[in-house]
Design an enzyme around this catalytic site. Structure first.
Site, PDB file in Angstrom:
ATOM      1  CE  LYS A 135      25.647 -14.648   1.537  1.00  0.00           C
ATOM      2  NZ  LYS A 135      24.515 -14.406   2.443  1.00  0.00           N
ATOM      3  CG  HIS A 273      15.590  -5.444 -46.122  1.00  0.00           C
ATOM      4  ND1 HIS A 273      16.827  -5.845 -45.678  1.00  0.00           N
ATOM      5  CD2 HIS A 273      15.780  -4.896 -47.356  1.00  0.00           C
ATOM      6  CE1 HIS A 273      17.735  -5.546 -46.593  1.00  0.00           C
ATOM      7  NE2 HIS A 273      17.126  -4.983 -47.618  1.00  0.00           N
TER       8      HIS A 273
END
Length: 510
Positions: A135, A273
């Site tokens: 932070k 596919h």
């Protein structure tokens, strides 16, 4: 004097890092096992309780949760009130934090681990400390990954500080790290509480590799590995040969493996596919491969072949006679490897537990703005089969119908599969109209259709498909049933002396 707080569970490289920090004039604070290792290495180090003026308590559960630590991390160096506060309270700045957390992930993976052990490996002080440092990254450098030790040392040696760009990069890694860590914990509690769909869903995945591109060349992509059981999956595969897998390779391979898992006898699945272009079972793998290949000799070209038995010299020779992108099996003989690797670009994947079906993870589909979550479709049949027509299937038809049902589960909806002698001979898939799927399957089966059977992943909404199948010579059908037109469909089958079985379960695959 600059101060660094070092407290790590994974200690690789930490002695060398701390030693170089001391050489640069940094003061080092440490705790527990890290303190002991640094001290034994001859590095001058201050114990954390000498800073906090409070001993570690509760078997080490509380040691860094203290204003003398968090005040030194969180105060803003450009805020006069902050500076005055820490000076008045005699809190010393902490400018670097090096910390990695208790091994929660490793603990939950361990065989025979108890709930109590898992709970004790939930880190509290570590996340608080690194989040505080992250932070305040404008002023504080925080390291959670040993790979970043050299980056920080290089900048300290050159500039006596780290750049804001580096500190922001390191802060980002902290918040990714703690989010991942907390997700593992929340998922563990969801599991023991048997909460399948929590109010707030968080997912934990680790990057496995960055891919060259995605489904299309203009899309960037990466492959992430799920935490937990990956045996028997594409994520757990060992690549023996060939160039790196692409996005489509991974997706198609996953489809082949998923299709293979419902078959117990020697079986080969050929995929193109993400859809099967041929599935065959036989007394041995060679027979199974021949059936899968014969289903569609063109589409298998450039496809993926997955087998549930060891690939030997004979099957390898057959595979080598055509071009396939990937070959997947639980093992390969030495001679098979020698033959297959004659082709430079073929990918060879070994998945030892390819038939393993014990997975707890959910099935997910991303939609724009949301996520669909469901159980995986692992139930093949859940009720007794119902013969809906007057004619019962023969023993041979029944064997093929059950095979066809397994195969149909793997194709995209609307999907139908025509099978003969435990091999697919015609597949119709991905159609918006079921009769179109039927027509395509009939066309692909060609003259070989006589004596074949058909499986459909969903019910027949009209009798038109039954009329088509009868004209083509199909006399046995397996389907879910449940259409408001079932009576009409059954009457059409009876009229043509066909047998039709209702499963009471469907296998849509969108």
């Amino acid at each position: 004097m600059k101060r660094a707080l070092i407290s790590v569970f994974h200690k690789e490289g930490i002695v060398e890092f701390a030693s170089q920090l001391r050489d640069l004039g940094w003061e080092i604070i440490s705790t527990g096992g890290t303190f002991k290792i640094l001290q034994e290495a001859g590095i001058e180090v201050i114990e954390v309780e000498d800073v906090t003026k409070f001993p570690e308590i509760l078997d080490g559960r509380v040691k860094t949760l203290n204003p003398y630590i968090h005040g030194g991390l969180l105060y803003r160096r450009d805020d006069e009130n902050h500076i005055k506060t820490i000076e008045d309270m005699e809190i010393n700045p902490i400018d670097i934090v090096v910390n990695n957390l208790y091994p929660f992930e490793e603990t939950i993976k361990r065989q025979g681990v108890t709930h109590e052990e898992i709970i004790e490996n939930i880190d509290i002080g570590g996340p608080s400390m690194i989040r505080a440092a992250a932070k305040n990254y404008n002023d504080v450098t925080v390291i959670v990954d040993p790979k970043d030790y050299d980056i920080v040392l290089k900048e300290l040696k050159e500039n006596n500080t780290t750049t804001i760009k580096t500190r922001q990069y390191l802060a980002r890694k902290v918040f990714n790290y703690t989010a991942y860590y907390d997700t593992l914990i929340s998922n563990y509690f969801n599991e023991i509480e048997e909460v399948k769909f929590p109010e707030k869903l968080t997912l934990a995945y680790k990057s496995k590799e960055e891919l060259r591109y995605g489904e299309n060349p203009h899309q960037s992509a990466a492959f992430y590995k799920e935490i937990g059981k990956t045996e028997g999956t594409i994520a757990g595969a060992v690549q023996i040969h060939g160039k790196e897998l692409s996005f489509n390779n991974i997706n198609d391979a996953n489809g082949a493996i998923d299709a293979l898992k419902v078959f117990n006898e020697p079986t080969v699945v050929a995929v193109k596919h993400a859809n099967p272009c041929g599935i065959g079972s036989g007394n041995d793998l060679s027979e199974a491969y021949e059936k899968a290949y014969e289903c569609d000799k063109e589409s298998i070209f450039g496809g993926i072949v997955a087998a549930n038995r060891e690939i030997d010299e004979e099957v390898a020779k057959r595979l080598n006679s055509i071009f396939v992108e990937i070959v997947i099996a639980p093992s390969f003989t030495e001679k098979a490897i020698e033959i297959l690797t004659e082709k430079k670009n073929i990918r060879i994947l070994e998945i030892k537990d390819i038939l393993d079906r014990k997975y707890k993870e959910l099935d997910m589909k991303k939609v724009i703005g949301g996520l669909l979550v469901q159980d995986r479709d692992t139930v093949l049949l859940k009720e007794e089969l119902q013969v809906a027509t007057k004619r019962n299937p023969t023993e041979g038809e029944m064997e093929d119908l059950l095979f066809a049902w397994k195969a149909a589960k793997a194709v995209k909806s609307n999907g139908v599969v025509i099978v003969k002698n435990k091999g697919t001979i015609g597949i119709g898939l991905g159609e918006v109209n079921r009769s179109w799927a039927v027509k395509n399957a009939i066309d692909r089966a060609g003259e070989n259709i006589q004596g074949g059977v058909l499986a459909s992943d969903g019910f027949f909404p009209f009798k038109d498909s039954i009329e088509l199948l009868n004209e083509a010579g199909i006399k046995a059908i397996i389907q879910p049933g449940g259409s408001i037109k079932d009576k009409e469909v059954i009457e059409e089958a009876d009229k043509n002396n066909m047998t039709m079985i209702f499963t009471g379960i469907r296998h849509f695959k969108h």
